[in-house]
Design a protein around this motif. Structure first.
Motif, PDB file in Angstrom:
ATOM      1  N   GLY A  99      -0.027 -63.150  -4.426  1.00  0.00           N
ATOM      2  CA  GLY A  99      -0.380 -61.832  -3.899  1.00  0.00           C
ATOM      3  C   GLY A  99       0.818 -60.957  -3.575  1.00  0.00           C
ATOM      4  O   GLY A  99       0.664 -59.832  -3.107  1.00  0.00           O
ATOM      5  N   GLU A 100       2.033 -61.462  -3.808  1.00  0.00           N
ATOM      6  CA  GLU A 100       3.208 -60.603  -3.605  1.00  0.00           C
ATOM      7  C   GLU A 100       4.007 -60.506  -4.906  1.00  0.00           C
ATOM      8  O   GLU A 100       3.987 -61.426  -5.724  1.00  0.00           O
ATOM      9  N   THR A 101       4.680 -59.395  -5.080  1.00  0.00           N
ATOM     10  CA  THR A 101       5.559 -59.260  -6.250  1.00  0.00           C
ATOM     11  C   THR A 101       6.835 -60.075  -5.993  1.00  0.00           C
ATOM     12  O   THR A 101       7.093 -60.478  -4.854  1.00  0.00           O
ATOM     13  N   ILE A 102       7.612 -60.267  -7.044  1.00  0.00           N
ATOM     14  CA  ILE A 102       8.869 -60.997  -6.896  1.00  0.00           C
ATOM     15  C   ILE A 102       9.791 -60.253  -5.932  1.00  0.00           C
ATOM     16  O   ILE A 102      10.397 -60.850  -5.039  1.00  0.00           O
ATOM     17  N   ALA A 103       9.846 -58.927  -6.053  1.00  0.00           N
ATOM     18  CA  ALA A 103      10.687 -58.122  -5.156  1.00  0.00           C
ATOM     19  C   ALA A 103      10.207 -58.217  -3.701  1.00  0.00           C
ATOM     20  O   ALA A 103      11.015 -58.343  -2.774  1.00  0.00           O
ATOM     21  N   GLN A 104       8.886 -58.190  -3.491  1.00  0.00           N
ATOM     22  CA  GLN A 104       8.353 -58.329  -2.133  1.00  0.00           C
ATOM     23  C   GLN A 104       8.708 -59.708  -1.566  1.00  0.00           C
ATOM     24  O   GLN A 104       9.042 -59.835  -0.384  1.00  0.00           O
ATOM     25  N   GLY A 105       8.653 -60.713  -2.427  1.00  0.00           N
ATOM     26  CA  GLY A 105       9.014 -62.061  -1.989  1.00  0.00           C
ATOM     27  C   GLY A 105      10.478 -62.131  -1.582  1.00  0.00           C
ATOM     28  O   GLY A 105      10.825 -62.753  -0.572  1.00  0.00           O
ATOM     29  N   ALA A 106      11.323 -61.463  -2.358  1.00  0.00           N
ATOM     30  CA  ALA A 106      12.762 -61.450  -2.050  1.00  0.00           C
ATOM     31  C   ALA A 106      13.017 -60.819  -0.687  1.00  0.00           C
ATOM     32  O   ALA A 106      13.727 -61.376   0.154  1.00  0.00           O
ATOM     33  N   LYS A 107      12.382 -59.673  -0.462  1.00  0.00           N
ATOM     34  CA  LYS A 107      12.561 -58.955   0.815  1.00  0.00           C
ATOM     35  C   LYS A 107      12.060 -59.801   1.980  1.00  0.00           C
ATOM     36  O   LYS A 107      12.710 -59.902   3.027  1.00  0.00           O
ATOM     37  N   ARG A 108      10.898 -60.436   1.793  1.00  0.00           N
ATOM     38  CA  ARG A 108      10.317 -61.297   2.841  1.00  0.00           C
ATOM     39  C   ARG A 108      11.239 -62.450   3.184  1.00  0.00           C
ATOM     40  O   ARG A 108      11.476 -62.755   4.363  1.00  0.00           O
ATOM     41  N   GLU A 109      11.790 -63.113   2.194  1.00  0.00           N
ATOM     42  CA  GLU A 109      12.657 -64.278   2.447  1.00  0.00           C
ATOM     43  C   GLU A 109      13.897 -63.860   3.222  1.00  0.00           C
ATOM     44  O   GLU A 109      14.353 -64.584   4.123  1.00  0.00           O
ATOM     45  N   VAL A 110      14.451 -62.691   2.902  1.00  0.00           N
ATOM     46  CA  VAL A 110      15.645 -62.237   3.625  1.00  0.00           C
ATOM     47  C   VAL A 110      15.311 -62.047   5.102  1.00  0.00           C
ATOM     48  O   VAL A 110      16.031 -62.516   5.989  1.00  0.00           O
ATOM     49  N   GLU A 111      14.155 -61.407   5.356  1.00  0.00           N
ATOM     50  CA  GLU A 111      13.752 -61.193   6.753  1.00  0.00           C
ATOM     51  C   GLU A 111      13.551 -62.522   7.470  1.00  0.00           C
ATOM     52  O   GLU A 111      14.056 -62.732   8.582  1.00  0.00           O
ATOM     53  N   GLU A 112      12.842 -63.435   6.821  1.00  0.00           N
ATOM     54  CA  GLU A 112      12.528 -64.729   7.448  1.00  0.00           C
ATOM     55  C   GLU A 112      13.786 -65.547   7.698  1.00  0.00           C
ATOM     56  O   GLU A 112      13.920 -66.232   8.702  1.00  0.00           O
ATOM     57  N   GLU A 113      14.751 -65.467   6.755  1.00  0.00           N
ATOM     58  CA  GLU A 113      15.895 -66.388   6.802  1.00  0.00           C
ATOM     59  C   GLU A 113      17.102 -65.866   7.563  1.00  0.00           C
ATOM     60  O   GLU A 113      17.924 -66.646   8.023  1.00  0.00           O
ATOM     61  N   CYS A 114      17.205 -64.508   7.711  1.00  0.00           N
ATOM     62  CA  CYS A 114      18.379 -63.997   8.439  1.00  0.00           C
ATOM     63  C   CYS A 114      18.104 -62.759   9.268  1.00  0.00           C
ATOM     64  O   CYS A 114      19.050 -62.200   9.852  1.00  0.00           O
TER      65      CYS A 114
END
Ligand SMILES: Cc1cc(-c2ccco2)c2oc(N)nc2c1
Length: 157
Positions: free
Chosen positions: A43-58
């Motif tokens: 349900g998320e695009t690759i770009a949305q996934g990238a942005k989410r991981e950055v928020e979650e991880e740092c």
């Protein structure tokens, strides 16, 4: 086709003279410095996934970022290809923070800790740092040995 690829993201936030890396504290790639990323969820695009991981991880929120590379990784004895989409982070907001997943740290571009990173980074970071786009295929035996590596620079921006 065989087993479908596993799609992963990897974000390298880069300023003029420094790059942001995180020390992975658990899970896949533990004890290595790397960009921020992980699996792309349904349900998320690759770009949305990238942005989410950055928020979650740092804790940072990307406000400008661009996909610059793609590497397909194969592991001997494993049928599933890891399809890694690599992004350059250009602008961000928020406060850098350590999380359960990652300990973030800025590195000068002439002091990137390749000895404590995935071994493939030494091959494609130079292409990434000169602003080119790239795609490649890298075959691992275990997590430390590269059997094959082919990288193609697509354009020099
Ligand atoms: C096989 C592999 C996977 C990843 C990865 C994990 C999450 C996103 O990408 C890598 O990252 C780097 N730098 N080398 C990598 C090799």
């Amino acid at each position: 086709m065989g087993v479908p690829n596993k799609v992963l993201t990897l974000v390298l936030i880069r300023e003029e003279y420094r790059i942001l890396l995180g020390m992975k504290k658990r899970g896949f790639g533990v004890n290595r410095w790397n960009g921020f990323g992980g699996k792309v969820e349904a349900g998320e695009t690759i770009a949305q996934g990238a942005k989410r991981e950055v928020e979650e991880e740092c804790g940072l929120t990307l406000t400008e970022f661009e996909e610059v590379g793609r590497i397909d990784f194969e592991f001997v004895g494993e049928p599933q290809i890891l399809e890694v989409h690599i992004f350059r982070g250009d602008k961000y907001e928020g406060e850098l923070q350590e999380t359960e997943e990652m300990r973030p740290e800025w590195f000068a571009l002439d002091a990137i800790p390749f000895h404590s990173m995935w071994p493939d980074d030494a091959y494609w970071f130079p292409i990434f740092l000169r602003g080119s786009k790239f795609k490649g295929y890298i075959k691992f035996e275990g997590h430390d040995k590269i059997l094959d590596c082919s990288l193609e620079e697509l354009e020099t921006t």
